[in-house]
Structure formats: C-alpha cells, structure tokens
Motif scaffolding. Sequence first.
Motif, PDB file in Angstrom:
ATOM      1  N   ASP A  53       0.828  -1.212   0.000  1.00 32.75           N
ATOM      2  CA  ASP A  53       0.000   0.000   0.000  1.00 32.75           C
ATOM      3  C   ASP A  53       0.860   1.260   0.000  1.00 32.75           C
ATOM      4  O   ASP A  53       0.601   2.203  -0.751  1.00 32.75           O
ATOM      5  CB  ASP A  53      -0.946   0.020   1.200  1.00 32.75           C
ATOM      6  CG  ASP A  53      -2.070  -0.986   1.077  1.00 32.75           C
ATOM      7  OD1 ASP A  53      -2.332  -1.479  -0.044  1.00 32.75           O
ATOM      8  OD2 ASP A  53      -2.692  -1.298   2.116  1.00 32.75           O
ATOM      9  N   LYS A  57       1.203   4.088  -3.094  1.00 30.43           N
ATOM     10  CA  LYS A  57       0.961   5.521  -2.909  1.00 30.43           C
ATOM     11  C   LYS A  57       2.193   6.332  -3.279  1.00 30.43           C
ATOM     12  O   LYS A  57       2.094   7.384  -3.910  1.00 30.43           O
ATOM     13  CB  LYS A  57       0.546   5.814  -1.470  1.00 30.43           C
ATOM     14  CG  LYS A  57      -0.845   5.335  -1.149  1.00 30.43           C
ATOM     15  CD  LYS A  57      -1.208   5.538   0.292  1.00 30.43           C
ATOM     16  CE  LYS A  57      -2.560   4.903   0.574  1.00 30.43           C
ATOM     17  NZ  LYS A  57      -2.824   4.760   1.984  1.00 30.43           N
ATOM     18  N   SER A  58       3.366   5.842  -2.908  1.00 28.14           N
ATOM     19  CA  SER A  58       4.608   6.550  -3.209  1.00 28.14           C
ATOM     20  C   SER A  58       4.882   6.604  -4.705  1.00 28.14           C
ATOM     21  O   SER A  58       5.389   7.604  -5.215  1.00 28.14           O
ATOM     22  CB  SER A  58       5.792   5.878  -2.505  1.00 28.14           C
ATOM     23  OG  SER A  58       5.609   5.905  -1.106  1.00 28.14           O
ATOM     24  N   ASP A  60       2.476   6.279  -6.944  1.00 26.02           N
ATOM     25  CA  ASP A  60       1.245   6.771  -7.555  1.00 26.02           C
ATOM     26  C   ASP A  60       0.694   5.779  -8.588  1.00 26.02           C
ATOM     27  O   ASP A  60       0.377   6.148  -9.723  1.00 26.02           O
ATOM     28  CB  ASP A  60       1.461   8.144  -8.181  1.00 26.02           C
ATOM     29  CG  ASP A  60       0.146   8.844  -8.500  1.00 26.02           C
ATOM     30  OD1 ASP A  60      -0.857   8.545  -7.838  1.00 26.02           O
ATOM     31  OD2 ASP A  60       0.136   9.689  -9.426  1.00 26.02           O
TER      32      ASP A  60
END
Length: 107
Positions: A53, A57-58, A60
């Motif tokens: 997760d 997010k890092s 994208d």
Amino acid sequence: MLYFQESSEGLIFRIHVQPRSSRNQIVGIHDDAVKIKIKAPPVDDAANRMCVDFLSKSLDVSPSRLEIISGWTSRSKKVLYRYSSKDRTDDMANDCKAQIMSLVQIE
C-alpha cells in the motif's frame, strides 16, 4: 546500485523492510534494495500489505500493479512492478526504474 530485473510482466526490484517503525517512510538504500520503514508489525501479513500500500501511494500506481513475489517472511523481498498494458512502451522498464530511483532520492 539498486537491483533490477526485467520480466515479461514488469520490473522486479528488491526492498528491505523494517517493521514496527514510528512512521512509513523510504529511508534510502540497504545493500542493493530500497530500504522502507513500515509501522505495521510483521504479524499476519500486516507488514507486507502495508508495504505494498505504501509503495503504491509513493509510486502513484494502483496496488494491483505491485506484488511481493519472494521474501514474504523475510525483511528482504522482491517486488514485481507490473507494466500497465495500455502504457507499454519500449522504455517502460527505464521509466519504472527512474520512478523507483526517485523515491530513494526523496529522503
């Protein structure tokens, strides 16, 4: 230098995970792997899930594009970064490598 391996599905890279940290963060390079600190404990797959997760997010990207393919019970893991079929180009591996390298240089 970070470890990268191309496969038919995408780009494989190594991570070194430190669970039970005070926050989720990428802290640099450990040997030939991206070193990541994760808040979750290494119990019931929590750290692995949080790691995917956090990376998604890092980077994208959707979490479905990232998969831990080895090292489920180890701090050292290999992650598959799947290429997007609609975005597939000759330079896709280089684009993914650059994106991963930019994470390491943020911290």
